[in-house]
Design a protein around this motif. Structure first.
Motif, PDB file in Angstrom:
ATOM      1  N   MET A   1       0.816  -1.200   0.000  1.00 33.50           N
ATOM      2  CA  MET A   1       0.000   0.000   0.000  1.00 33.50           C
ATOM      3  C   MET A   1       0.861   1.265   0.000  1.00 33.50           C
ATOM      4  SD  MET A   1      -3.012  -1.158  -0.157  1.00 33.50           S
ATOM      5  CE  MET A   1      -3.878  -2.693   0.102  1.00 33.50           C
ATOM      6  N   ASP A   2       1.996   1.192   0.719  1.00 29.51           N
ATOM      7  CA  ASP A   2       2.844   2.372   0.821  1.00 29.51           C
ATOM      8  C   ASP A   2       3.454   2.748  -0.532  1.00 29.51           C
ATOM      9  OD1 ASP A   2       2.307   2.543   3.480  1.00 29.51           O
ATOM     10  OD2 ASP A   2       4.086   1.428   4.111  1.00 29.51           O
ATOM     11  N   ARG A   3       3.616   1.776  -1.423  1.00 29.91           N
ATOM     12  CA  ARG A   3       4.143   2.077  -2.744  1.00 29.91           C
ATOM     13  C   ARG A   3       3.039   2.379  -3.741  1.00 29.91           C
ATOM     14  NH1 ARG A   3       8.976  -2.429  -3.724  1.00 29.91           N
ATOM     15  NH2 ARG A   3      10.293  -1.768  -1.953  1.00 29.91           N
ATOM     16  N   LEU A   4       1.919   1.662  -3.611  1.00 26.67           N
ATOM     17  CA  LEU A   4       0.825   1.829  -4.561  1.00 26.67           C
ATOM     18  C   LEU A   4       0.159   3.191  -4.414  1.00 26.67           C
ATOM     19  CD1 LEU A   4      -1.057   0.668  -6.717  1.00 26.67           C
ATOM     20  CD2 LEU A   4      -2.385  -0.390  -4.871  1.00 26.67           C
ATOM     21  N   ALA A   5      -0.069   3.635  -3.170  1.00 29.68           N
ATOM     22  CA  ALA A   5      -0.798   4.891  -2.941  1.00 29.68           C
ATOM     23  C   ALA A   5      -0.105   6.099  -3.573  1.00 29.68           C
ATOM     24  CB  ALA A   5      -1.005   5.111  -1.443  1.00 29.68           C
ATOM     25  N   PRO A   6       1.228   6.292  -3.409  1.00 27.54           N
ATOM     26  CA  PRO A   6       1.863   7.443  -4.064  1.00 27.54           C
ATOM     27  C   PRO A   6       1.739   7.395  -5.584  1.00 27.54           C
ATOM     28  CG  PRO A   6       3.288   6.564  -2.348  1.00 27.54           C
ATOM     29  CD  PRO A   6       2.176   5.581  -2.524  1.00 27.54           C
ATOM     30  N   ARG A   7       1.835   6.201  -6.171  1.00 32.93           N
ATOM     31  CA  ARG A   7       1.709   6.099  -7.620  1.00 32.93           C
ATOM     32  C   ARG A   7       0.304   6.479  -8.081  1.00 32.93           C
ATOM     33  NH1 ARG A   7       4.810   0.256  -8.404  1.00 32.93           N
ATOM     34  NH2 ARG A   7       6.917   1.013  -7.886  1.00 32.93           N
ATOM     35  N   LEU A   8      -0.686   5.977  -7.373  1.00 39.33           N
ATOM     36  CA  LEU A   8      -2.059   6.333  -7.728  1.00 39.33           C
ATOM     37  C   LEU A   8      -2.303   7.827  -7.548  1.00 39.33           C
ATOM     38  CD1 LEU A   8      -4.133   3.401  -6.171  1.00 39.33           C
ATOM     39  CD2 LEU A   8      -3.817   3.895  -8.595  1.00 39.33           C
ATOM     40  N   ALA A   9      -1.802   8.396  -6.448  1.00 34.96           N
ATOM     41  CA  ALA A   9      -2.013   9.822  -6.189  1.00 34.96           C
ATOM     42  C   ALA A   9      -1.361  10.673  -7.273  1.00 34.96           C
ATOM     43  CB  ALA A   9      -1.462  10.192  -4.812  1.00 34.96           C
ATOM     44  N   ARG A  10      -0.152  10.300  -7.690  1.00 30.22           N
ATOM     45  CA  ARG A  10       0.520  11.056  -8.758  1.00 30.22           C
ATOM     46  C   ARG A  10      -0.235  10.924 -10.070  1.00 30.22           C
ATOM     47  NH1 ARG A  10       5.278   9.219  -6.201  1.00 30.22           N
ATOM     48  NH2 ARG A  10       5.356   7.392  -7.562  1.00 30.22           N
ATOM     49  N   LEU A  11      -0.709   9.716 -10.362  1.00 32.96           N
ATOM     50  CA  LEU A  11      -1.424   9.482 -11.618  1.00 32.96           C
ATOM     51  C   LEU A  11      -2.729  10.264 -11.668  1.00 32.96           C
ATOM     52  CD1 LEU A  11      -1.741   7.847 -14.280  1.00 32.96           C
ATOM     53  CD2 LEU A  11      -2.874   6.068 -12.912  1.00 32.96           C
ATOM     54  N   ILE A  12      -3.442  10.305 -10.560  1.00 32.51           N
ATOM     55  CA  ILE A  12      -4.764  10.925 -10.549  1.00 32.51           C
ATOM     56  C   ILE A  12      -4.697  12.436 -10.352  1.00 32.51           C
ATOM     57  CG2 ILE A  12      -6.987  10.985  -9.348  1.00 32.51           C
ATOM     58  CD1 ILE A  12      -6.479   8.052  -8.563  1.00 32.51           C
ATOM     59  N   PHE A  13      -3.863  12.892  -9.423  1.00 36.57           N
ATOM     60  CA  PHE A  13      -3.886  14.299  -9.021  1.00 36.57           C
ATOM     61  C   PHE A  13      -2.613  15.069  -9.348  1.00 36.57           C
ATOM     62  CE2 PHE A  13      -6.762  12.107  -6.031  1.00 36.57           C
ATOM     63  CZ  PHE A  13      -7.916  12.803  -6.298  1.00 36.57           C
TER      64      PHE A  13
END
Length: 573
Positions: A1-13
């Motif tokens: 989760m600690d790696r996935l969340a930053p990637r998703l946040a960068r991709l979306i926002f």
């Protein structure tokens, strides 16, 4: 989760928002995973339903086979109940997890708003509330639902397309031909969507600000007979916001209408071509019904995926607004103040906004000091610099030889109590307001400081420590509010107490009693007084410091202000 969340946040926002949104998303991802499992289970059952309907029609009704009809109808009913069950579970999980994420996000933004750097311009109260409410909800909804919608839509698209190919691969190409045109249209429409979202959110913030200002100042406005004037202004602001919302909704409906028209054209094409296949005997009616169902099922997920592109534009507007709140927070970093008694030193110091000459000053521990000077010269700003609540325009401020600029602000505030002329009193009880300074203080300690603030008789005549207090202390006189603030400050183990016009609304007799109690019970604390008149200027002071200015200061007192009468020839020490 600690790696996935930053990637998703960068991709979306984007990268700027990811630094503060990623931790919130990381905490929400496990719950979002459960919601996704329930959602995909319901989607899988939904994808099976058209095929079962086909079997009911072709293998049961058209084949005149009652046994097959009963079997496929019963199976269809059972799977329908399963889909309903999964839908309920999904809805409840979605509410629980998304609400937790919204609370987490609001808490993060609320903390940043409370820690706003005093050196920055204040964010209007109504605007801050609009951002913490509307913008947080927009971000949470998009951040939480984006992954779920995207994965669910891809699952439905892939499943529906596979089943359509199984029915007739040539007809399955029709929905794919419509997607490029819809994507082109949405890409051209997105900039207007973003502009309308920005305008609407700005107007919402302006309306909230006007509402908060008017309600907080209603007594003053009533005295000026200006309530109707503010009401008319509020009506205009509401009208502007409603007009903006209508423009946004009309544009949203227009964008949606294009997608619906494309879907209607696609459905018509399937009816014509599929009906022709049935007439020729190449298809059965059940196959046509199933194909129409899958085409309808695919149009929704496809529209969801393409709609995310527009929803992201609105979400990024909200992200930029919330990012302004996050960026305004002052980090509580630096070294702790040196232990032991505090010596305050100013070296050529002048706070931003002050117009006095630079001040050199040393205040040893325990001194009683009067800081004098005309209104507007910068006394309060200079004292606020001691707690880093105001930046210095020049010079330096030291706390026991340590530069205050490098010390932790919260730790400084624990050592230096700065009492303002208009203290904040919160809705609740007298005890609740006092315990803001010392949550663990017992009742005996509260009564002791009430005695020092000359409030015992008033409190006993009311409801004691349980005396109710209205919002902002509106049911109290100015003098009572000041005395409660003084009592509250006396609960804190501060080394330095700054009384910044903190006695200005207290009658002289009570003021003298309170000052005598402070001097008697706090002899080791440094006491700095700012007062233009009254008993706070009386008594023995270890230092009397007058701020002077080479800049002309225009006063309405015609030379009669106390600082002019008593200290005209004094210089800054």
């Amino acid at each position: 989760m600690d790696r996935l969340a930053p990637r998703l946040a960068r991709l979306i926002f984007g990268a700027d928002a990811a630094r503060w949104l990623a931790p919130v998303m990381a905490r929400a991802l496990p719950g979002a995973g459960l919601v996704l499992v329930a959602s995909l289970s319901a989607a899988a059952l939904g994808l099976a339903m058209p095929m079962l309907t086909r079997q009911v029609i072709d293998a049961g009704i058209m084949a005149r086979d009652m046994g097959a009809l009963v079997f496929w109808a019963a199976l269809s009913f059972a799977l329908g109940l399963g889909a309903v069950g999964f839908g309920i579970v999904n809805s409840m999980l979605h509410l629980r997890v998304s609400a937790a994420m919204l609370a987490d996000l609001r808490g993060r933004l609320f903390g940043a708003a409370l820690a706003r750097d005093p050196a920055r311009p204040d964010l209007p109260l109504g605007e801050a509330m609009a951002r913490l409410d509307g913008d947080c909800a927009e971000i949470q909804s998009f951040a939480f639902d984006t992954v779920l919608i995207a994965i669910g839509a891809v699952f439905r698209l892939a499943g529906g397309l596979a089943l359509m190919v199984a029915l007739d691969w040539r007809m399955a190409m029709l929905p794919l031909l419509a997607a490029p045109f819809e994507l082109w249209f949405l890409s051209r429409a997105r900039p207007r969507t973003q502009r309308l979202a920005e305008t609407t959110r700005e107007l919402r913030g302006a309306l909230s600000t006007q509402m908060a200002e008017t309600l907080s100042a209603r007594a003053t406005l009533r005295g000026l007979d200006a309530l109707d004037q503010r009401g008319a202004g509020f009506a205009r602001a509401q009208g502007d916001q409603i007009a903006s919302l209508l423009r946004q909704r009309i544009w949203s409906e227009t964008v949606g209408a294009v997608s619906q028209i494309i879907t209607a054209i696609l459905r018509g094409a399937i009816l014509l071509v599929g009906g022709w296949q049935v007439v020729r005997g190449e298809w059965q009616i059940g196959t046509l019904v199933a194909f129409l169902a899958y085409a309808g099922m695919m149009s929704g997920p496809l529209r969801n995926l393409l709609g995310l592109y527009h929803a992201q534009a609105r979400a990024r507007v909200a992200t930029d607004r919330l990012g302004g709140v996050i960026d305004s927070a002052r980090p509580d970093d630096g070294a702790p103040p040196p232990p032991g008694s505090a010596t305050l030193t100013l070296r050529g110091a002048r706070a931003v906004g002050g117009i006095h000459d630079p001040l050199d000053l040393t205040i040893p521990p325990g001194q009683r000091v009067l800081l004098d000077g005309p209104s507007g010269i910068g006394k309060s700003r200079l004292m606020a610099a001691l707690t880093r609540d105001a930046p210095l325009a020049e010079g330096a401020a030291l706390f026991s030889a340590a530069d205050i600029a490098g010390l932790r602000a919260r730790a400084l505030i624990a050592r230096i109590a700065h009492l303002a002329q208009r203290p904040a009193i919160l809705r609740g009880t007298l005890a609740g307001n006092l315990r803001l300074a010392a949550p663990d203080a017992d009742d005996a300690a509260l009564w002791r400081v009430l005695a020092d603030a000359d409030l015992v008789d008033w409190a006993r005549g009311a409801a004691g420590l349980d005396t109710p207090v209205a919002e902002t202390g509106a049911d109290l006189s100015g003098g009572l509010r000041q005395r409660i603030a003084i009592a509250r400050a006396l609960l804190r183990p501060a080394d330095v107490m700054i009384f910044d016009e903190a006695f200005s609304e207290i009658d002289d007799a009570a003021c003298r009693r309170i000052l005598a109690a402070i001097d008697a019970h706090c002899p080791g604390r440094t006491r700095i007084f700012i007062a233009h008149s009254g008993p706070a200027r009386e008594g023995r002071f270890d230092q009397r410091i007058t701020l002077t200015s080479s800049v002309a200061i225009f006063l309405s007192s015609r030379g009669e202000a106390p600082y002019q009468r008593e200290n005209a020839r004094e210089k800054a020490v």
